[in-house]
Write a protein that holds these residues in place. Structure first.
Motif, PDB file in Angstrom:
ATOM      1  N   UNK A  19       0.629  -1.432  -0.154  1.00 10.73           N
ATOM      2  CA  UNK A  19       0.151  -0.302   0.291  1.00 10.73           C
ATOM      3  C   UNK A  19       1.144   1.560   0.014  1.00 10.73           C
ATOM      4  N   UNK A  20       0.249   2.178  -1.045  1.00 13.20           N
ATOM      5  CA  UNK A  20       1.553   3.604  -0.798  1.00 13.20           C
ATOM      6  C   UNK A  20       0.925   4.213   0.350  1.00 13.20           C
ATOM      7  N   UNK A  21       1.213   5.624   1.109  1.00 10.77           N
ATOM      8  CA  UNK A  21       0.411   6.127   1.945  1.00 10.77           C
ATOM      9  C   UNK A  21       0.479   7.260   1.235  1.00 10.77           C
ATOM     10  N   UNK A  22      -0.574   8.155   1.520  1.00  9.13           N
ATOM     11  CA  UNK A  22      -0.566   9.978   1.349  1.00  9.13           C
ATOM     12  C   UNK A  22       0.578  10.492   2.166  1.00  9.13           C
ATOM     13  N   UNK A  23       0.802  11.548   2.148  1.00  8.42           N
ATOM     14  CA  UNK A  23       2.274  12.456   2.574  1.00  8.42           C
ATOM     15  C   UNK A  23       0.910  13.143   3.094  1.00  8.42           C
ATOM     16  N   UNK A  24       1.582  13.442   4.846  1.00  8.57           N
ATOM     17  CA  UNK A  24       0.826  13.587   5.563  1.00  8.57           C
ATOM     18  C   UNK A  24       1.546  15.416   5.329  1.00  8.57           C
ATOM     19  N   UNK A  25       0.244  16.619   5.107  1.00  5.97           N
ATOM     20  CA  UNK A  25       1.072  18.059   4.485  1.00  5.97           C
ATOM     21  C   UNK A  25       0.544  19.172   5.625  1.00  5.97           C
ATOM     22  N   UNK A  26       0.007  18.653   6.252  1.00 12.61           N
ATOM     23  CA  UNK A  26      -0.694  19.296   7.191  1.00 12.61           C
ATOM     24  C   UNK A  26       0.235  19.486   8.827  1.00 12.61           C
ATOM     25  N   UNK A  27       0.116  20.691   9.311  1.00 10.95           N
ATOM     26  CA  UNK A  27       0.725  20.263  10.855  1.00 10.95           C
ATOM     27  C   UNK A  27       0.204  19.511  12.152  1.00 10.95           C
ATOM     28  N   UNK A  28       0.737  19.210  12.711  1.00  8.34           N
ATOM     29  CA  UNK A  28       0.019  18.164  13.862  1.00  8.34           C
ATOM     30  C   UNK A  28      -0.678  19.189  15.075  1.00  8.34           C
ATOM     31  N   UNK A  29      -2.003  18.467  14.639  1.00 10.38           N
ATOM     32  CA  UNK A  29      -3.362  18.834  15.496  1.00 10.38           C
ATOM     33  C   UNK A  29      -2.863  18.625  16.880  1.00 10.38           C
ATOM     34  N   UNK A  30      -3.211  19.646  17.827  1.00 12.14           N
ATOM     35  CA  UNK A  30      -3.133  19.029  19.261  1.00 12.14           C
ATOM     36  C   UNK A  30      -4.567  19.096  19.809  1.00 12.14           C
ATOM     37  N   UNK A  31      -4.536  18.306  20.947  1.00 15.27           N
ATOM     38  CA  UNK A  31      -5.999  17.760  21.182  1.00 15.27           C
ATOM     39  C   UNK A  31      -6.506  19.098  22.295  1.00 15.27           C
ATOM     40  N   UNK A  32      -7.278  19.569  22.580  1.00 15.92           N
ATOM     41  CA  UNK A  32      -8.228  20.182  23.433  1.00 15.92           C
ATOM     42  C   UNK A  32      -8.536  19.966  24.868  1.00 15.92           C
ATOM     43  N   UNK A  33      -8.115  20.303  25.693  1.00 22.00           N
ATOM     44  CA  UNK A  33      -8.856  19.365  26.972  1.00 22.00           C
ATOM     45  C   UNK A  33      -9.574  19.999  27.456  1.00 22.00           C
ATOM     46  N   UNK A  34     -10.574  18.651  27.592  1.00 18.67           N
ATOM     47  CA  UNK A  34     -12.599  19.072  28.123  1.00 18.67           C
ATOM     48  C   UNK A  34     -13.007  20.132  29.059  1.00 18.67           C
ATOM     49  N   UNK A  35     -11.744  19.495  30.331  1.00 16.87           N
ATOM     50  CA  UNK A  35     -11.431  20.072  31.809  1.00 16.87           C
ATOM     51  C   UNK A  35      -9.861  20.161  31.854  1.00 16.87           C
ATOM     52  N   UNK A  36      -9.842  21.316  31.857  1.00 17.66           N
ATOM     53  CA  UNK A  36      -8.174  22.070  31.950  1.00 17.66           C
ATOM     54  C   UNK A  36      -7.701  22.196  33.504  1.00 17.66           C
ATOM     55  N   UNK A  37      -8.706  22.419  34.582  1.00 21.10           N
ATOM     56  CA  UNK A  37      -8.527  21.799  35.361  1.00 21.10           C
ATOM     57  C   UNK A  37      -8.155  20.682  36.312  1.00 21.10           C
ATOM     58  N   UNK A  38      -8.579  19.636  35.807  1.00 24.26           N
ATOM     59  CA  UNK A  38      -8.615  18.381  36.248  1.00 24.26           C
ATOM     60  C   UNK A  38      -7.204  17.987  35.355  1.00 24.26           C
TER      61      UNK A  38
END
Length: 174
Positions: A19-38
């Protein structure tokens, strides 16, 4: 650089090497925290996972192989809209994508990935894995010690999410 090249080349090996993989061209996405304080105090860093979506070309051929897709019978779907979500975090992205998921103190909940590509959709689960703890023992005393150690380690050690392939996460859309 070598790590990224090794990761990019590992998925075809896991699926059969054709299988040939497509190139990842976008910068990495960082997840958003649902409950920041916890959740924020539990974060020990981030782990980058590569997410890809695939479609089976011939379902009859897949049945002949016992339900296991082969690389010759799969094609990567580029442009699927995906969401990765757990109790602790959430992120949306378009595949193929690199996503930074947190490494957490104390066991996190599993994360679910849902992808949609037109009329097709797929879902998979990312399981948290305890980093660096080895438990085991051949005797009854060894097993008891291992169980106690694992219980203590689970509250102290770092947990990260693992993909379902050596290079990251593959979501089968149907």
């Amino acid at each position: 650089m070598f790590r990224k090249l090794a990761l990019a080349g590992a998925l075809p090996l896991a699926l059969g090497a054709c299988m040939q993989n497509a190139e990842v061209t976008a910068p990495p996405v960082t997840v958003a925290l649902k409950n920041q304080s916890a959740t924020a105090p539990r974060i020990q860093g981030y782990k980058e996972l590569t997410f890809r979506t695939h479609v089976v070309l011939d379902k009859e051929k897949m049945k002949a192989t016992g339900g296991q897709p082969s690389s010759a019978n799969m094609r990567e779907v580029v442009g699927a809209r995906c969401t990765v979500e757990s109790t602790e975090f959430k992120a949306t992205f378009i595949t193929p994508a690199k996503v930074n998921v947190p490494v957490l103190k104390r066991r996190p909940t599993p994360a679910y990935v849902q992808c949609n590509a037109g009329e097709q959709s797929g879902r998979t689960m990312l399981k948290p894995e305890l980093n660096g703890t080895v438990v085991g023992g051949a005797s009854a005393a060894g097993l008891l010690t291992a169980a106690i150690t694992a219980g203590i380690a689970a509250g102290r050690d770092n947990w990260s999410f693992i993909g379902n392939h050596t290079s990251g996460v593959s979501i089968l859309v149907e």
